[in-house]
Design a protein around this motif. Sequence first.
Motif, PDB file in Angstrom:
ATOM      1  N   THR A 147      13.196  -5.502 -10.018  1.00 36.78           N
ATOM      2  CA  THR A 147      12.003  -6.076  -9.823  1.00 36.78           C
ATOM      3  C   THR A 147      11.570  -6.976  -7.949  1.00 36.78           C
ATOM      4  OG1 THR A 147      13.055  -9.034  -9.994  1.00 36.78           O
ATOM      5  CG2 THR A 147      12.115  -7.626 -12.131  1.00 36.78           C
ATOM      6  N   GLY A 148      10.836  -7.284  -7.585  1.00 40.32           N
ATOM      7  CA  GLY A 148      11.126  -7.508  -6.064  1.00 40.32           C
ATOM      8  C   GLY A 148       9.790  -7.791  -5.242  1.00 40.32           C
ATOM      9  N   ARG A 149       9.566  -8.403  -4.221  1.00 39.90           N
ATOM     10  CA  ARG A 149       8.355  -8.296  -3.520  1.00 39.90           C
ATOM     11  C   ARG A 149       8.064  -7.625  -2.277  1.00 39.90           C
ATOM     12  NH1 ARG A 149       9.518 -15.237  -1.530  1.00 39.90           N
ATOM     13  NH2 ARG A 149       9.704 -16.093  -3.795  1.00 39.90           N
ATOM     14  N   ALA A 150       7.976  -6.421  -2.823  1.00 45.65           N
ATOM     15  CA  ALA A 150       7.936  -5.478  -1.970  1.00 45.65           C
ATOM     16  C   ALA A 150       6.680  -4.303  -2.544  1.00 45.65           C
ATOM     17  CB  ALA A 150       8.959  -3.675  -1.776  1.00 45.65           C
ATOM     18  N   ALA A 151       5.498  -4.875  -1.464  1.00 52.16           N
ATOM     19  CA  ALA A 151       4.103  -3.869  -2.706  1.00 52.16           C
ATOM     20  C   ALA A 151       3.852  -2.342  -1.492  1.00 52.16           C
ATOM     21  CB  ALA A 151       3.116  -4.960  -2.352  1.00 52.16           C
ATOM     22  N   ILE A 152       3.401  -1.529  -2.005  1.00 46.45           N
ATOM     23  CA  ILE A 152       3.154  -0.484  -1.588  1.00 46.45           C
ATOM     24  C   ILE A 152       1.492   0.006  -1.885  1.00 46.45           C
ATOM     25  CG2 ILE A 152       5.352   0.554  -1.180  1.00 46.45           C
ATOM     26  CD1 ILE A 152       5.009   2.448  -3.825  1.00 46.45           C
ATOM     27  N   SER A 153       1.112   0.502  -0.755  1.00 49.08           N
ATOM     28  CA  SER A 153      -0.619   0.756  -1.156  1.00 49.08           C
ATOM     29  C   SER A 153      -0.314   1.737  -2.629  1.00 49.08           C
ATOM     30  CB  SER A 153      -1.175   1.333  -0.096  1.00 49.08           C
ATOM     31  OG  SER A 153      -1.133   0.376   1.079  1.00 49.08           O
ATOM     32  N   GLY A 154      -1.799   1.742  -2.938  1.00 47.18           N
ATOM     33  CA  GLY A 154      -1.768   2.173  -3.763  1.00 47.18           C
ATOM     34  C   GLY A 154      -0.777   1.740  -5.822  1.00 47.18           C
ATOM     35  N   VAL A 278       5.287  11.009  -0.029  1.00 46.74           N
ATOM     36  CA  VAL A 278       6.701  10.572   1.078  1.00 46.74           C
ATOM     37  C   VAL A 278       6.818  11.582   2.058  1.00 46.74           C
ATOM     38  CG1 VAL A 278       8.782   9.903   1.137  1.00 46.74           C
ATOM     39  CG2 VAL A 278       7.061   8.402   0.005  1.00 46.74           C
ATOM     40  N   LEU A 279       6.516  12.449   1.329  1.00 43.57           N
ATOM     41  CA  LEU A 279       7.472  13.319   2.409  1.00 43.57           C
ATOM     42  C   LEU A 279       6.591  14.328   3.277  1.00 43.57           C
ATOM     43  CD1 LEU A 279       9.574  15.423   0.040  1.00 43.57           C
ATOM     44  CD2 LEU A 279      10.557  14.184   1.847  1.00 43.57           C
ATOM     45  N   GLY A 280       4.583  14.238   2.549  1.00 42.28           N
ATOM     46  CA  GLY A 280       4.122  14.832   3.025  1.00 42.28           C
ATOM     47  C   GLY A 280       3.168  13.511   4.166  1.00 42.28           C
ATOM     48  N   ALA A 281       3.970  12.804   4.783  1.00 47.24           N
ATOM     49  CA  ALA A 281       3.365  11.507   5.285  1.00 47.24           C
ATOM     50  C   ALA A 281       4.582  12.034   6.220  1.00 47.24           C
ATOM     51  CB  ALA A 281       3.797  10.234   4.703  1.00 47.24           C
ATOM     52  N   ALA A 282       6.008  11.596   5.925  1.00 49.78           N
ATOM     53  CA  ALA A 282       7.255  11.965   7.075  1.00 49.78           C
ATOM     54  C   ALA A 282       6.884  13.224   8.038  1.00 49.78           C
ATOM     55  CB  ALA A 282       8.080  12.260   6.231  1.00 49.78           C
ATOM     56  N   MET A 308       4.843   4.844  12.440  1.00 43.62           N
ATOM     57  CA  MET A 308       3.583   5.214  12.448  1.00 43.62           C
ATOM     58  C   MET A 308       2.539   5.383  11.003  1.00 43.62           C
ATOM     59  SD  MET A 308       3.140   7.789  14.418  1.00 43.62           S
ATOM     60  CE  MET A 308       4.186   8.829  15.825  1.00 43.62           C
ATOM     61  N   ARG A 309       1.975   4.167  11.125  1.00 42.21           N
ATOM     62  CA  ARG A 309       0.740   3.197   9.677  1.00 42.21           C
ATOM     63  C   ARG A 309       0.358   4.688   9.701  1.00 42.21           C
ATOM     64  NH1 ARG A 309       1.195  -2.185   8.848  1.00 42.21           N
ATOM     65  NH2 ARG A 309      -1.091  -2.141   8.487  1.00 42.21           N
ATOM     66  N   ILE A 310      -0.033   5.337   8.277  1.00 37.42           N
ATOM     67  CA  ILE A 310      -0.090   6.857   7.807  1.00 37.42           C
ATOM     68  C   ILE A 310      -1.507   5.938   7.093  1.00 37.42           C
ATOM     69  CG2 ILE A 310      -0.433   8.997   7.218  1.00 37.42           C
ATOM     70  CD1 ILE A 310       1.458   8.553   9.728  1.00 37.42           C
ATOM     71  N   GLU A 311      -2.336   6.327   7.548  1.00 35.20           N
ATOM     72  CA  GLU A 311      -3.497   5.531   6.123  1.00 35.20           C
ATOM     73  C   GLU A 311      -4.121   7.019   5.179  1.00 35.20           C
ATOM     74  OE1 GLU A 311      -7.007   4.250   8.234  1.00 35.20           O
ATOM     75  OE2 GLU A 311      -6.069   2.907   9.434  1.00 35.20           O
ATOM     76  N   HIS A 312      -4.301   6.344   4.235  1.00 37.59           N
ATOM     77  CA  HIS A 312      -4.730   7.136   3.341  1.00 37.59           C
ATOM     78  C   HIS A 312      -6.137   6.687   2.204  1.00 37.59           C
ATOM     79  CE1 HIS A 312      -2.053   4.702   0.620  1.00 37.59           C
ATOM     80  NE2 HIS A 312      -0.860   5.572   1.110  1.00 37.59           N
ATOM     81  N   PRO A 313      -6.775   7.038   1.006  1.00 41.72           N
ATOM     82  CA  PRO A 313      -7.389   6.567   0.713  1.00 41.72           C
ATOM     83  C   PRO A 313      -7.292   4.808  -0.438  1.00 41.72           C
ATOM     84  CG  PRO A 313      -7.383   8.825   0.086  1.00 41.72           C
ATOM     85  CD  PRO A 313      -5.799   8.765   0.514  1.00 41.72           C
ATOM     86  N   THR A 314      -6.108   5.071  -0.094  1.00 44.77           N
ATOM     87  CA  THR A 314      -5.833   3.427  -0.655  1.00 44.77           C
ATOM     88  C   THR A 314      -4.589   2.722  -0.068  1.00 44.77           C
ATOM     89  OG1 THR A 314      -4.245   4.797  -2.203  1.00 44.77           O
ATOM     90  CG2 THR A 314      -6.053   4.583  -3.585  1.00 44.77           C
ATOM     91  N   GLY A 315      -5.040   3.226   1.138  1.00 47.04           N
ATOM     92  CA  GLY A 315      -4.230   1.669   2.083  1.00 47.04           C
ATOM     93  C   GLY A 315      -3.371   2.800   2.489  1.00 47.04           C
ATOM     94  N   LEU A 316      -2.182   2.325   3.476  1.00 50.39           N
ATOM     95  CA  LEU A 316      -1.619   3.223   4.092  1.00 50.39           C
ATOM     96  C   LEU A 316      -0.309   3.213   3.744  1.00 50.39           C
ATOM     97  CD1 LEU A 316      -0.042   1.016   5.819  1.00 50.39           C
ATOM     98  CD2 LEU A 316      -1.868   0.329   6.935  1.00 50.39           C
ATOM     99  N   LEU A 317       1.002   3.729   4.796  1.00 44.60           N
ATOM    100  CA  LEU A 317       2.070   4.173   4.150  1.00 44.60           C
ATOM    101  C   LEU A 317       2.757   4.726   5.998  1.00 44.60           C
ATOM    102  CD1 LEU A 317       3.424   6.913   1.605  1.00 44.60           C
ATOM    103  CD2 LEU A 317       4.463   6.189   3.917  1.00 44.60           C
ATOM    104  N   THR A 337      13.949   9.917   9.836  1.00 45.08           N
ATOM    105  CA  THR A 337      13.165   9.863   9.292  1.00 45.08           C
ATOM    106  C   THR A 337      13.283   8.476   8.148  1.00 45.08           C
ATOM    107  OG1 THR A 337      11.802  12.155   9.773  1.00 45.08           O
ATOM    108  CG2 THR A 337      11.479  10.283   8.196  1.00 45.08           C
ATOM    109  N   ALA A 338      12.374   7.682   8.237  1.00 44.15           N
ATOM    110  CA  ALA A 338      12.731   6.442   6.932  1.00 44.15           C
ATOM    111  C   ALA A 338      11.271   5.913   6.609  1.00 44.15           C
ATOM    112  CB  ALA A 338      13.780   5.156   7.444  1.00 44.15           C
ATOM    113  N   VAL A 339      11.561   5.685   5.509  1.00 51.52           N
ATOM    114  CA  VAL A 339      10.346   5.295   4.729  1.00 51.52           C
ATOM    115  C   VAL A 339      10.844   3.771   3.783  1.00 51.52           C
ATOM    116  CG1 VAL A 339       8.612   6.876   5.043  1.00 51.52           C
ATOM    117  CG2 VAL A 339       9.952   6.844   2.246  1.00 51.52           C
ATOM    118  N   VAL A 340       9.416   2.598   3.256  1.00 50.54           N
ATOM    119  CA  VAL A 340      10.140   1.689   2.122  1.00 50.54           C
ATOM    120  C   VAL A 340       9.359   2.180   0.640  1.00 50.54           C
ATOM    121  CG1 VAL A 340       9.997  -0.138   1.129  1.00 50.54           C
ATOM    122  CG2 VAL A 340      10.914   0.386   3.912  1.00 50.54           C
ATOM    123  N   ARG A 341       9.778   2.665  -0.074  1.00 49.54           N
ATOM    124  CA  ARG A 341       9.027   2.699  -1.390  1.00 49.54           C
ATOM    125  C   ARG A 341       9.441   2.204  -2.593  1.00 49.54           C
ATOM    126  NH1 ARG A 341       4.344   5.742  -1.940  1.00 49.54           N
ATOM    127  NH2 ARG A 341       4.557   3.987  -0.144  1.00 49.54           N
TER     128      ARG A 341
END
Length: 380
Positions: A147-154, A278-282, A308-317, A337-341
């Motif tokens: 559980t937590g408060r992190a939100a990701i698009s999609g 994720v790796l595609g966005a990277a 970099m904020r990569i936009e996609h059909p349901t938001g951004l990564l 390269t780092a991302v939050v999921r």
Amino acid sequence: MTGAEGVRCALLRGGTSKGAYFLAEDLPTDPAARDDLLLRIMGSPDPRQIDGLGGGHPLTSKVAVVSASADPAADVDYLFLQVAVDRAEVTDRQNCGNILAGVGPFAVERGLVPPGDGETSVRIRMRNTGESAVATFPTPGGRVDHTGRAAISGVPGTAAPVMIEFPAAGRPLLPTGRVRDTIAGTDVTCVDNGMPTVLIPATALKVTGYEDPAELEEDRQLADRLREIRLAAGPLMGLGDVESATVPKLSLLAPPRNGGAVTTRTFIPVRCHTSIGVLGAASVAAGLALPGSVAEGIARPPAEGHRMRIEHPTGLLEVDTDVVPGAGDAPPVARRTAVVRTARKIFDGTVFPRPAGVLPAAPTPAPARTPGGNDGSAPS
């Protein structure tokens, strides 16, 4: 092992994908026997995967096989397997950065890695490519907390954040050795920052890049052009014949509309992703940072920093990538390269596969599309 008695399994949502997670010791060691068992567990081949765990779509027909690593630089090994939906096929020819988000928590809960008090970092070797990643996630009191408060698009709602960091890959960032190539008459940039990806200006294929995924999937002329480019790009990128592979990914680029660096529509290989891997966005982010790529004049990368904020059909990564352009004969390198999921455990227990040798008498028909293309499915 037939699996008739049931197989220990956990189902997790990792990022914007969903997959079945197994310890390697709970599956057959022979790849052919393992793949046969996984097809029966996931319910393939059948467009609905009605007799298994799969959700009738490549995004929900994924498998992670996890084991303790013999590599002193890693804690666990992770093998990603993509189980085809309507074909009796299992492939290991690519990584999956979304399913990767669940590997660390799964490894702790299976006792492969001791938890820290507060947070835990798990060093992961990705067996598909030999590359590595470090996943860090909360473990208050020495227990995984999903559980937590992190939100990701999609993904609806929130969950605990999983920070995934990728060190510099061992493979060339530009697989063809060039920042631009002309493939099937179209200027493209072939980049590999964890996922072999072909970047294509959307307008070069006579689309805007803002269409809904269902609309793009129904464009047969576009599908033919994408296939032509992908098949020609495979050998140039060192991937060989990619006729039956899911790589390279193809990402159409358009100017950003919502404050990001670029808008994307990604094909895997013919279904249009409702978000982006994720790796595609990277790889897209790295391509945007390369002077002379096809993203020039399309993307609007940040003036400062590496996020970099990569936009996609349901938001951004959001992707934090540090690319050093090559100087002289030196090739460009992505230093970090780092991302939050996020990831969330859906169930942990025993899965009972379809009996061996039993296939559907006839494929279950796929649901007909309603006007507007809403058939309840999500693209790969």
